[in-house]
Design a protein around this motif. Structure first.
Motif, PDB file in Angstrom:
ATOM      1  N   PRO A 154      59.901  40.621 -88.104  1.00  0.00           N
ATOM      2  CA  PRO A 154      58.817  41.203 -87.307  1.00  0.00           C
ATOM      3  C   PRO A 154      58.028  40.142 -86.564  1.00  0.00           C
ATOM      4  N   TRP A 155      57.119  40.636 -85.717  1.00  0.00           N
ATOM      5  CA  TRP A 155      56.352  39.736 -84.850  1.00  0.00           C
ATOM      6  C   TRP A 155      55.061  39.225 -85.486  1.00  0.00           C
ATOM      7  N   ASN A 156      54.593  39.817 -86.576  1.00  0.00           N
ATOM      8  CA  ASN A 156      53.229  39.502 -87.021  1.00  0.00           C
ATOM      9  C   ASN A 156      53.101  38.103 -87.626  1.00  0.00           C
ATOM     10  N   PHE A 157      54.188  37.594 -88.219  1.00  0.00           N
ATOM     11  CA  PHE A 157      54.203  36.207 -88.717  1.00  0.00           C
ATOM     12  C   PHE A 157      55.548  35.600 -88.327  1.00  0.00           C
ATOM     13  N   PRO A 158      55.670  35.128 -87.095  1.00  0.00           N
ATOM     14  CA  PRO A 158      56.986  34.734 -86.575  1.00  0.00           C
ATOM     15  C   PRO A 158      57.679  33.611 -87.335  1.00  0.00           C
ATOM     16  N   TYR A 159      56.916  32.702 -87.955  1.00  0.00           N
ATOM     17  CA  TYR A 159      57.544  31.609 -88.698  1.00  0.00           C
ATOM     18  C   TYR A 159      57.610  31.901 -90.198  1.00  0.00           C
ATOM     19  N   TYR A 160      56.535  32.397 -90.749  1.00  0.00           N
ATOM     20  CA  TYR A 160      56.471  32.669 -92.191  1.00  0.00           C
ATOM     21  C   TYR A 160      57.567  33.633 -92.622  1.00  0.00           C
ATOM     22  N   GLN A 161      57.773  34.706 -91.857  1.00  0.00           N
ATOM     23  CA  GLN A 161      58.784  35.689 -92.228  1.00  0.00           C
ATOM     24  C   GLN A 161      60.179  35.072 -92.203  1.00  0.00           C
ATOM     25  N   VAL A 162      60.446  34.257 -91.211  1.00  0.00           N
ATOM     26  CA  VAL A 162      61.751  33.602 -91.119  1.00  0.00           C
ATOM     27  C   VAL A 162      61.935  32.616 -92.270  1.00  0.00           C
ATOM     28  N   ALA A 163      60.891  31.844 -92.569  1.00  0.00           N
ATOM     29  CA  ALA A 163      60.996  30.812 -93.603  1.00  0.00           C
ATOM     30  C   ALA A 163      61.361  31.398 -94.955  1.00  0.00           C
ATOM     31  N   ARG A 164      60.735  32.491 -95.317  1.00  0.00           N
ATOM     32  CA  ARG A 164      60.952  33.012 -96.671  1.00  0.00           C
ATOM     33  C   ARG A 164      62.318  33.662 -96.816  1.00  0.00           C
ATOM     34  N   PHE A 165      62.933  34.056 -95.707  1.00  0.00           N
ATOM     35  CA  PHE A 165      64.308  34.567 -95.747  1.00  0.00           C
ATOM     36  C   PHE A 165      65.326  33.448 -95.612  1.00  0.00           C
ATOM     37  N   TYR A 203      42.094  39.404 -90.736  1.00  0.00           N
ATOM     38  CA  TYR A 203      42.968  38.245 -90.533  1.00  0.00           C
ATOM     39  C   TYR A 203      44.212  38.676 -89.764  1.00  0.00           C
ATOM     40  N   ASN A 204      44.628  37.855 -88.822  1.00  0.00           N
ATOM     41  CA  ASN A 204      45.813  38.150 -88.008  1.00  0.00           C
ATOM     42  C   ASN A 204      45.651  39.469 -87.251  1.00  0.00           C
ATOM     43  N   GLY A 205      44.422  39.748 -86.836  1.00  0.00           N
ATOM     44  CA  GLY A 205      44.165  40.993 -86.119  1.00  0.00           C
ATOM     45  C   GLY A 205      44.390  42.232 -86.963  1.00  0.00           C
ATOM     46  N   GLY A 206      44.321  42.084 -88.295  1.00  0.00           N
ATOM     47  CA  GLY A 206      44.559  43.207 -89.190  1.00  0.00           C
ATOM     48  C   GLY A 206      46.011  43.594 -89.308  1.00  0.00           C
ATOM     49  N   GLN A 207      46.902  42.793 -88.751  1.00  0.00           N
ATOM     50  CA  GLN A 207      48.331  43.109 -88.689  1.00  0.00           C
ATOM     51  C   GLN A 207      49.077  42.373 -89.805  1.00  0.00           C
ATOM     52  N   VAL A 208      48.773  42.784 -91.025  1.00  0.00           N
ATOM     53  CA  VAL A 208      49.300  42.132 -92.217  1.00  0.00           C
ATOM     54  C   VAL A 208      49.797  43.220 -93.168  1.00  0.00           C
ATOM     55  N   CYS A 209      51.031  43.103 -93.635  1.00  0.00           N
ATOM     56  CA  CYS A 209      51.614  44.149 -94.494  1.00  0.00           C
ATOM     57  C   CYS A 209      50.785  44.358 -95.757  1.00  0.00           C
ATOM     58  N   ASN A 210      50.384  43.258 -96.409  1.00  0.00           N
ATOM     59  CA  ASN A 210      49.677  43.364 -97.683  1.00  0.00           C
ATOM     60  C   ASN A 210      48.176  43.199 -97.533  1.00  0.00           C
ATOM     61  N   SER A 211      47.658  43.593 -96.372  1.00  0.00           N
ATOM     62  CA  SER A 211      46.210  43.571 -96.176  1.00  0.00           C
ATOM     63  C   SER A 211      45.554  44.648 -97.038  1.00  0.00           C
ATOM     64  N   GLU A 231      48.189  57.475 -93.703  1.00  0.00           N
ATOM     65  CA  GLU A 231      48.717  56.587 -92.681  1.00  0.00           C
ATOM     66  C   GLU A 231      48.292  55.138 -92.886  1.00  0.00           C
ATOM     67  N   GLU A 232      49.229  54.242 -92.661  1.00  0.00           N
ATOM     68  CA  GLU A 232      48.905  52.818 -92.597  1.00  0.00           C
ATOM     69  C   GLU A 232      48.335  52.511 -91.218  1.00  0.00           C
ATOM     70  N   ILE A 233      47.148  51.916 -91.184  1.00  0.00           N
ATOM     71  CA  ILE A 233      46.578  51.449 -89.918  1.00  0.00           C
ATOM     72  C   ILE A 233      46.871  49.962 -89.808  1.00  0.00           C
ATOM     73  N   PHE A 234      47.781  49.620 -88.912  1.00  0.00           N
ATOM     74  CA  PHE A 234      48.215  48.230 -88.779  1.00  0.00           C
ATOM     75  C   PHE A 234      47.354  47.546 -87.719  1.00  0.00           C
ATOM     76  N   GLY A 235      46.103  47.358 -88.060  1.00  0.00           N
ATOM     77  CA  GLY A 235      45.138  46.744 -87.160  1.00  0.00           C
ATOM     78  C   GLY A 235      43.834  46.510 -87.892  1.00  0.00           C
ATOM     79  N   PRO A 236      42.828  45.950 -87.215  1.00  0.00           N
ATOM     80  CA  PRO A 236      41.605  45.475 -87.883  1.00  0.00           C
ATOM     81  C   PRO A 236      40.615  46.599 -88.205  1.00  0.00           C
TER      82      PRO A 236
END
Length: 458
Positions: free
Chosen positions: A131-142, A258-266, A361-366
């Protein structure tokens, strides 16, 4: 056809476009991944780990450049972008240092005369859909654990993260990952399905929405491929009591926006005990008041960043308006900007009716959504009344009380007196409709391993 693009969400300006791969290019990618795997798996784990270690070093060396790429692509501030580069580097380094020890052979007792050993072996080329919300972190952990293990990676990134996706591949190759060992691919949805079906691909990992997870999971199941799915979350943050209510509210606000509220585990549902509820909400309201749009590349005090796209901001605005129409109260913020920019002012929402669609509903924002409760049991019942189960937290001055409530949360990660403990060594993942499988920590390296039994009779 140009689907992948860099678009500055602050202005709506398209900065650069990229062509979707041709079917011939997809075939070349899969052939290269398979060929690289047959070389990479035969190298020593120490050699693989050394190359991955160099990836982490290059991330740090190029932190400023990498941070600027993702700030422009998806709108997070330069400071948060730099933090993400650091976090990604720490995950990559963790697996370079500890990965070899996590996949050593393990002898187990046997009632049959002989030596029984569990081996941890690679399985082949893997597809990551990120996904786009953490372009490096998501790739790193996979990617990091699987590269150390000996698998190879085909990475389909989000369509707004093209420059950062290419930058990661360049770093991987410079660090010594063989050509074909880590490949970015600008694939279409149909091409993703083609890759999952291909026998050279042995597994798929997706981080994204429930809808995307259902599609990818079905495709993987149809072709008997292992998959890891990290999907959405509407994580509860239960506040039972506090000596410093304003301090806990400030921590809740900071993590939620944080991150514009666009965090899965917010902490998307703040569940607060009646006797401190009014003070808690008043502090959130104070923190939300007076914020103004800012430039994510030069963010000032009292300013907020754009969301990832105008469409994302409009979606969150529509969700908030629907909740208000159902009976909720918008306490502060919640203003969608005019024009092409993706600005939605961080908001405080209370009184969402539990019988409304908005409650589910999940609100994926701040948006800080707050619920009032009157007992520990009511707080726990509300926290678990959710189809998703990523993480959750419980706050109290009585640690034992908080731990008792946290132990009954139906989630993949529980926390006491902190919202989310996140580090390279700590596993991440959920239950229920938040998906399955784990990334990071000692278990993350085993998701795509052939844990083979080796038995030598005596």
């Amino acid at each position: 056809m140009a689907k992948y693009r860099v678009l500055n969400p602050a202005t709506g300006e398209i900065v650069e476009t990229f062509d979707v791969a041709t079917d011939a290019e997809i075939e070349q990618t899969l052939a290269a991944a398979d060929a690289a795997y047959r070389d990479w798996r035969d190298r020593s784990v120490q050699e693989r780990a050394a190359a991955v270690k160099r990836v982490a070093e290059l991330f740090i060396e190029r932190k400023d450049e990498l941070a600027r790429l993702i700030a422009l692509e998806m709108g997070k501030s330069l400071a948060e972008s730099a933090d993400e580069v650091d976090f990604a580097a720490s995950i990559i380094d963790y697996y370079a240092v500890y990965g070899p020890g996590l996949i050593t052979d393990q002898e187990i007792p046997s009632t049959i005369p002989g030596k029984a050993t569990i081996e941890h072996l690679p399985v082949g080329a893997l597809l990551g859909v990120m996904p786009w919300n953490f372009p490096y972190y998501q790739v790193a952990r996979f990617a990091a654990p699987n590269l150390v293990l000996g698998n190879t990676i085909v990475l389909k990134h989000a369509d707004i993260c093209a420059r950062s996706a290419l930058a990661v591949q360049a770093i991987m190759e410079e660090a010594g990952i063989p050509v074909g060992g880590y490949q970015n691919v600008f694939a279409s949805h149909d091409q993703i399905a083609t890759m999952i079906a291909d026998p050279r691909v042995q597994g798929v990992s997706l981080t994204g929405s429930e809808r995307a997870g259902a599609i990818i999971g079905a495709q993987a199941g149809q072709h008997l491929k292992k998959c890891v799915l990290e999907l959405g979350g509407i994580d509860p943050m239960v506040v039972l009591d506090a000596d410093d209510v304003a301090g806990v509210a400030k921590a809740a606000w900071d993590f939620r926006v944080y991150n514009g509220g666009q965090v899965c585990n917010s902490n998307k549902r703040m569940i607060v005990m009646d006797d401190i509820y009014d003070e808690f909400v008043a502090e959130l309201r104070r923190l939300a008041d007076g914020l103004v749009p800012g430039d994510q590349l030069d963010l000032g005090e009292g300013q907020f960043v754009p969301m990832s796209s105008r469409a994302a901001a409009e979606t969150v605005n529509a969700q908030v308006q629907k909740a208000v129409a159902a009976g909720a109260t918008l306490e502060a913020g919640g203003v969608l900007s005019d024009g092409p920019g993706a600005y939605f002012s961080p908001a405080v929402l209370t009184g969402v009716p539990r019988d409304s669609e908005s409650y589910r509903e999940e609100i994926f924002g701040p948006v800080a959504t707050v619920y009032r409760v009157y007992s520990d049991e009511e707080a726990l019942e509300l926290a678990n009344d959710c189809d998703l189960g990523l993480g959750g937290s419980v706050f109290s001055t009585d640690e034992a009380r908080a731990a008792r409530v946290a132990s009954r949360l139906e989630v993949g990660m529980t926390h006491v007196n902190t919202i989310a403990a996140e580090a390279a060594e700590l596993p991440f993942g959920g239950v229920k409709r938040s998906g399955f499988g784990r990334e990071m920590g000692p278990v993350g390296i085993g998701e795509f391993a052939n844990r083979r039994l080796s038995f030598v009779a005596k």
